[in-house]
Design a protein around this motif. Structure first.
Motif, short mmCIF file in Angstrom:
data_model
loop_
_atom_site.label_atom_id
_atom_site.label_comp_id
_atom_site.label_asym_id
_atom_site.label_seq_id
_atom_site.Cartn_x
_atom_site.Cartn_y
_atom_site.Cartn_z
N GLY A 121 4.07 -9.91 -2.26
CA GLY A 121 2.89 -9.44 -2.56
C GLY A 121 3.52 -7.83 -3.80
O GLY A 121 4.87 -8.35 -3.41
N TYR A 122 2.65 -7.63 -4.56
CA TYR A 122 3.51 -6.76 -5.48
C TYR A 122 2.57 -5.90 -5.84
O TYR A 122 1.29 -6.07 -6.22
CB TYR A 122 4.31 -7.13 -6.69
N VAL A 123 2.57 -4.79 -6.45
CA VAL A 123 2.59 -3.48 -6.91
C VAL A 123 3.36 -3.82 -8.59
O VAL A 123 4.01 -3.31 -8.85
CB VAL A 123 2.13 -2.02 -6.75
N LYS A 124 1.98 -3.45 -9.74
CA LYS A 124 3.11 -3.73 -11.10
C LYS A 124 2.48 -2.30 -11.52
O LYS A 124 0.76 -1.85 -11.53
CB LYS A 124 1.80 -4.46 -11.75
N PHE A 125 3.39 -1.87 -12.25
CA PHE A 125 3.11 -0.12 -12.49
C PHE A 125 2.78 -0.03 -14.50
O PHE A 125 3.35 -1.42 -14.40
CB PHE A 125 4.60 0.93 -12.47
N MET A 132 0.46 -0.88 -0.09
CA MET A 132 0.11 0.45 -0.45
C MET A 132 0.80 1.29 0.07
O MET A 132 0.31 2.36 -0.63
CB MET A 132 -0.69 0.50 1.37
N GLY A 133 1.89 0.61 0.77
CA GLY A 133 2.71 2.06 0.98
C GLY A 133 3.27 2.13 -0.30
O GLY A 133 3.37 3.76 -1.17
N HIS A 134 4.23 1.42 -1.48
CA HIS A 134 3.94 1.62 -2.67
C HIS A 134 3.34 2.01 -3.94
O HIS A 134 3.33 3.06 -4.78
CB HIS A 134 4.52 0.04 -3.34
N TYR A 135 1.76 1.53 -3.89
CA TYR A 135 0.52 2.27 -4.48
C TYR A 135 0.04 3.53 -4.13
O TYR A 135 0.05 4.00 -4.70
CB TYR A 135 -0.52 1.01 -4.17
#
Length: 377
Positions: free
Chosen positions: A75-79, A31-34
């Motif tokens: 987990g991951y955030v994909k940009f 969520m920090g990345h997001y």
């Protein structure tokens, strides 16, 4: 029937607490990345808790796929513009985009925006830890004891140095000591390292030199660990055991201090491992974390949350290590880019990511060995 009861106990007593703790930490990290990416105007195509096949999910109105995946170990955030979950840039696709489309990709974002977005994950982990400690201190207070000696163990470092019952410890190596926990925290990570303990006796301060002895301790769950001890004990009467209550603002301050203690303690432990003063058997993987989660859950929600706070700081620190693939590795590349005035070449990054992945796999195997075969002597 007995086998089913054992399986049910394992599920509710170990696996569920482990998944709760890990999911919380991973969700906050990603969520920090997001949030940082959104703030910087970078498009986000996926937010996943877990890796592998999707178990459940939905797509929001911005086109982001929120999903829960099968392997709950990260987990991951994909940009936009990412080739995979590790944020590897898709250079071929990037070259075919318009300038406006490029500005929405992670690769096309300004350097400071990429750095902020990457750093936000570990920072979120530290914020989570501070929040947990703050709420715990504000809700339950904190039990402390004065660093007054009630008993000195025979043949201990303290006995040889001349400490006697009634002495008040006021500093170690010039660092002020306020509670008995301060003594334990400082000494435990310094086995066989000379220290200077300042004691107050009859109103007079004096410095005593000693070397903490390496000692194997066993906690209430049977876990063994080697720490440094000087051989002093306090009691409820001598140490004036009490619970200190904090205002919300004071609790936040204590949460910051507690999180910082974990950071410094981690670096102290790692330096001791490198120099050979302590074993590397405390480095564990998912099995160790699962066991610890079950043990803390048996003590109550507050204990389980405090474990989550400790793990959150640890994961934040791990991700800041300058190892390609980790957040710290990306930040290292951005620092090089800032100094050179241009990014590191794709081929160099690819080789570095492979090396980084190899290091992570080696650490994973080592942690799995510790988890499976116990402490390494």
């Amino acid at each position: 029937m007995e086998l089913l009861q054992h399986a049910f106990g394992l599920l509710t007593g170990t696996i569920v607490p482990f998944l709760v703790v890990l999911t919380l930490i991973v969700f906050i990290h990603e969520m920090g990345h997001y949030l940082a990416g959104r703030w910087c105007g970078i498009g986000i195509t996926a937010f996943s808790v877990g890796f592998g096949p999707e178990l459940a999910g939905f797509t929001d109105r911005r086109g982001t796929r929120w999903k829960l995946s099968a392997i709950p170990l990260g987990g991951y955030v994909k940009f936009q513009g990412d080739e995979d979950a590790a944020s590897t840039p898709d250079y071929e696709k990037f070259d075919g985009l318009t300038p406006e489309e490029r500005s929405r990709t992670f690769l096309g974002a300004a350097l400071w925006k990429r750095a902020v977005t990457v750093a936000a994950g570990p920072i979120a982990n530290f914020i989570l830890a501070i929040a947990i400690f703050s709420v715990t201190f504000a809700s339950y207070g904190r039990q402390i004891a004065d660093p007054v000696v009630a008993e000195v163990r025979e043949a201990s470092a303290a006995a040889e140095a001349g400490i006697i019952p009634g002495d008040l410890l006021v500093a170690i190596d010039g660092v002020p000591i306020h509670t008995f926990d301060d003594v334990r925290r400082y000494v435990s990570v310094r086995p066989e390292m000379p220290i200077v303990v300042t004691i107050r006796r009859d109103g007079t301060d004096r410095d005593l030199r000693m070397v903490p002895q390496r000692t194997e301790l066993t906690d209430q769950f049977g876990n063994k660990m080697e720490v440094g001890v000087i051989g002093i004990v306090t009691t409820e009467a001598a140490g004036n055991f009490r619970v200190v209550n904090y205002t919300p603002l004071e609790a936040i301050g204590q949460g910051v201090i507690q999180s910082w203690h974990i950071v410094t303690g981690t670096f102290d432990y790692l330096s001791n491992v490198v120099t050979g003063r302590m074993k590397a058997d405390q480095i564990g993987g998912p099995i160790r974390v699962a066991e610890a989660s079950g043990q803390m859950a048996s003590l109550g929600v507050a204990a389980l949350l405090q474990l989550a706070a400790v793990l959150s700081v640890s994961i934040g620190l791990l991700n800041l290590m300058p190892v390609p693939v980790l957040d710290g590795g990306h930040l290292m590349f951005y620092a090089i880019e800032a100094l050179r005035g241009r990014p590191v070449g794709p081929r160099t990054q690819e080789i570095a990511f492979r090396i980084g992945m190899g290091l992570i796999l080696m650490l994973t195997v080592f942690a799995a060995w510790n988890d499976t075969f116990g402490r390494i002597g």
